[in-house]
Structure formats: C-alpha cells, structure tokens
Design an enzyme around this catalytic site. Structure first.
Site, PDB file in Angstrom:
ATOM      1  CG  HIS A  73      54.171 -41.160 -57.441  1.00  0.00           C
ATOM      2  ND1 HIS A  73      53.740 -42.006 -58.181  1.00  0.00           N
ATOM      3  CD2 HIS A  73      55.538 -41.046 -57.501  1.00  0.00           C
ATOM      4  CE1 HIS A  73      54.585 -42.869 -58.821  1.00  0.00           C
ATOM      5  NE2 HIS A  73      55.905 -42.134 -58.339  1.00  0.00           N
ATOM      6  CG  ASP A  75      50.811 -40.315 -60.218  1.00  0.00           C
ATOM      7  OD1 ASP A  75      51.504 -40.324 -58.973  1.00  0.00           O
ATOM      8  OD2 ASP A  75      50.990 -39.771 -61.256  1.00  0.00           O
ATOM      9  CG  ASP A 106      57.562 -45.619 -59.889  1.00  0.00           C
ATOM     10  OD1 ASP A 106      57.333 -44.813 -59.012  1.00  0.00           O
ATOM     11  OD2 ASP A 106      57.708 -45.296 -61.246  1.00  0.00           O
ATOM     12  CD  GLU A 136      57.187 -38.950 -60.239  1.00  0.00           C
ATOM     13  OE1 GLU A 136      58.206 -38.511 -60.260  1.00  0.00           O
ATOM     14  OE2 GLU A 136      56.634 -40.066 -60.840  1.00  0.00           O
ATOM     15  CD  GLU A 137      55.241 -42.547 -62.607  1.00  0.00           C
ATOM     16  OE1 GLU A 137      55.683 -42.028 -63.355  1.00  0.00           O
ATOM     17  OE2 GLU A 137      55.644 -43.249 -61.809  1.00  0.00           O
ATOM     18  CD  GLU A 165      59.343 -42.033 -57.535  1.00  0.00           C
ATOM     19  OE1 GLU A 165      59.458 -43.070 -57.956  1.00  0.00           O
ATOM     20  OE2 GLU A 165      58.683 -41.146 -57.603  1.00  0.00           O
ATOM     21  CG  HIS A 352      57.346 -46.677 -65.541  1.00  0.00           C
ATOM     22  ND1 HIS A 352      57.661 -45.388 -66.158  1.00  0.00           N
ATOM     23  CD2 HIS A 352      57.070 -46.279 -64.266  1.00  0.00           C
ATOM     24  CE1 HIS A 352      57.519 -44.337 -65.250  1.00  0.00           C
ATOM     25  NE2 HIS A 352      57.342 -45.081 -63.984  1.00  0.00           N
TER      26      HIS A 352
HETATM   27 ZN   LIG Z   1      57.742 -43.083 -59.138  1.00  0.00          ZN
END
Ligand SMILES: [Zn+2]
Length: 380
Positions: A73, A75, A106, A136-137, A165, A352
């Site tokens: 992903h 995003d 990520d 995805e998030e 990932e 994150h």
């Molecule tokens: Zn991810």
C-alpha cells in the site's frame, strides 16, 4: 528521472507524496510511471464515492508460467503531532544512516525495494504483478479486497504473493509472517428494567447479569493455540450503562470487546461460541450481541514458498527468520484467499510513530532479498 535501481531515491520520492488514507497524493501516479518504464501494463481501479473513494494500481508484466505478485500500500497514517517531528513527515531526510519520513517503514520503503529489485533483475524475472492499494490503513473496503474481485472477474491473478509490510520487530531478517490471526469486534447489550434503587423488586438490574457474562467470556480460554499461533484471546475494551442517576437502576448495560482468533475458529464458529457462553450466563435476561468480523485467520501452508523466502532472507542477512503469525491484521488476509501469501519487509519499530525511519542499509538489504526471491521463483 529517478534511478529505478536505487531504493533510497525511490522511497524518498514516495515519501514526498502526502498520501494519507484515503488520499492518493501522487504516490500511485509515481508508482505507475515507474512500472510503465519497467514494461508493466497498468490498470487503475477506483472504488467508493466522493471523499471516501480510493485509488488502486494493478500492474502486470510477462506471460507463460506462474505469476509472482508484490503487494502493498502507498497510503500512510496521519503524521500525528507535527511539532514532534524533527523534519517534515513528507520531507524525506537522511540522518545517521537512516531515512526519515512518514511511510519510510510502513511501507513506502518496502515498495521502493520491490521496484528496485525488479529494475535490477532486468528481463530475468518470472511473470510479475504489482497489486498496490491506497486503502490499507483505513477501512480497507475499497482497497485490496475490491481489487482482487475486479482482477478475478477479468480472469487474471497470480500464483504466489509477497506483501512488503514491515514484519521485523528490531532487525532485518528476524521475522516473516506466514499467517495472521482473525479479528472480531463486538458490542453486547444486556437489557433489564429501569427502577428505583430502593425498590429493586420492581426493576431488573442488568449489571449483575453483565458481570456474570464477563466472567463467562473471560474465565475459560477459547483454546490453547494452533500450530504456529498463540491462543485466541478475548480482550475487553469497555463497559458501562447509558447516562443514569445514583438512585436509578439502569435499563441496560453494555460491554465492548475484541477477539483475536487462530484457525481453530472461523468468524462464524467463534460468534456461535460467544453466544453460547452469553446465553448460559444470562439465563432468562434479554441481550443482544452485535459482532463484526473484520478478518478471518489464515495460515500459508505452502512450505516450498516459505522456504524460498526464508532462504533468500538468510542468504542476505545471515539470519534465519522466524515464521510468525503474530501482530495485527493486514491485507494478507484478503490476498491469502487468492494465493499462498507471505509477508516480509523492513523493520517496523517506528511504524505509525512520529519520526518514522528505516536504516538506509536495510533498504538495500531488502532490495537484494526481493531480488533473490525473484531469481529463485524464476528458477522453479
Ligand atoms: Zn502497512
């Protein structure tokens, strides 16, 4: 034009795109541009309406033979506390041998390594696909799951899938994921009858019933593990009553919980077991359970594929990765229904967080690992 064999330059370009879910932010445009340079046929697949609509990329190259898919992903989660970032979240900076920026781990760094590995391999690859989502998030409704539906409807697909990932807890090579637990969120409401605390015989207090139910849900373990999985776990995340007063027995009470479950259960059998425990504890009291299964548990049992990935990781890092099923859900839960799926990427220690970063040498190592996997797969 960015050197397509340089994962650090590619990751930096992607980080500059502010692609906070569900905004495309130019990241998929960039990726499509690179994929086209590398000879991929690209299709953009958008799902959803208005502000929640999501863009995705499906790209294929080559025919004749099993197709290998890189999935991921573009995003990213929001930056969070902007003042806590040492550099801008969308201004990639290299400091002390580490690339900083939102998505570095990520998983824009992982996507950069995929592109660089393909660019370095030249024509010597198996038939390939990129399945890259912009969702995805977030809710993940208009992302990988929807793309797979569209791809299958066109009679296309792939035989094996690697998701980039960030699977390694602290050093690259230490962990790949061969499965994930399923997840079920639920809200339970217990119905009583409101009344004065001085006259409990004229009311039905739902709280002692809720107390019995909570014990029934948590006292006995759901199972004691499954193959590579830890035991399924029910975690309470809240309980209470609607706004009340100190002299009023409430009319209802609620609790909220999440279950992470291993392949001993499907979402359906798990919910049946929860209902059985609740019904036994509740007796004649009315209750309502609202469960939402957001992903089924899966385990990739293709040992040959797992060995190919583990061998590539070990050859590059001198570490034999643990084959793990730990952690939260990912899009692998959808991809694994189409083909055997394994996850391996960068070190996720800062994912994150503010000041998300990865080691530049890890980006290089991951590119080499992906290259080894492509070479091994082409030789199957
Ligand atoms: Zn991810």
């Amino acid at each position: 034009m960015t050197d397509l064999t340089d994962p650090v330059a590619l990751a930096s370009d992607l980080i500059r795109c502010p692609s906070v879910t569900p905004i495309e932010g130019g990241a998929l445009d960039l990726l499509q541009f690179w994929a086209e340079q590398l000879g991929f046929r690209c299709t953009r697949l958008s799902f959803g309406e208005g502000a929640t609509s999501v863009d995705n990329l499906w790209a294929v190259r080559g025919e004749g033979g099993p197709r290998f898919c890189f999935a991921g992903h573009t995003d990213v989660v929001p930056p969070g506390d902007m003042d806590a970032w040492q550099s801008g979240p969308f201004d990639p900076v290299i400091a002390d041998g580490r690339l900083h920026g939102r998505g570095a781990a990520d998983m824009k760094g992982g996507i950069a390594a995929m592109v660089a590995a393909v660019a370095r391999a030249g024509e010597r690859t198996p038939p390939l696909a990129f399945l890259i989502t912009g969702d995805e998030e977030g809710q993940a409704i208009h992302g990988t799951k929807a793309v797979l539906g569209a791809v299958e409807a066109r009679g296309e697909g792939f035989e094996h899938c690697l998701v980039g990932e960030p699977t390694n807890p602290d050093r690259i090579g230490s962990m790949m994921k061969v499965g994930r637990r399923g997840s079920c969120n639920a809200i339970l409401t217990v119905h009583g009858r409101q009344g004065h605390v001085a006259y409990p015989d004229r009311a039905e207090n739902p709280l002692p019933v809720l107390q019995r139910i909570l014990t029934a849900l948590t006292d006995v373990p759901l199972d004691d593990g499954y193959d590579r999985f830890q035991p399924s776990n029910l975690e309470l995340t809240g309980w209470g009553t609607p706004e009340g007063a100190e002299n009023v027995i409430p009319a209802s009470a609620w609790t909220r919980f999440n279950v992470r479950f291993n392949p001993n259960w499907t979402g359906e059998t798990l919910v049946r077991e929860l209902e059985r425990r609740i019904a036994t504890a509740a007796g004649p009291t009315q209750w309502h359970l609202a469960p939402r299964v957001s992903g089924e548990a899966f385990l990739t049992e293709d040992d040959r594929f797992a060995r190919l990935v583990a061998d590539a990781v070990e050859a590059e890092t001198k570490v034999r990765p643990e084959l793990s099923t730990s952690g939260g859900t990912s899009d692998a839960r959808f991809l694994s229904r189409h083909a055997p799926t394994i996850e391996f990427g960068l070190v996720g220690a800062t994912m994150h967080q503010v000041n998300e970063n990865v080691a530049v040498e890890d980006l290089e190592a991951l590119t080499c690992i992906y290259g080894r996997i492509l070479a091994g797969y082409a030789a199957w």
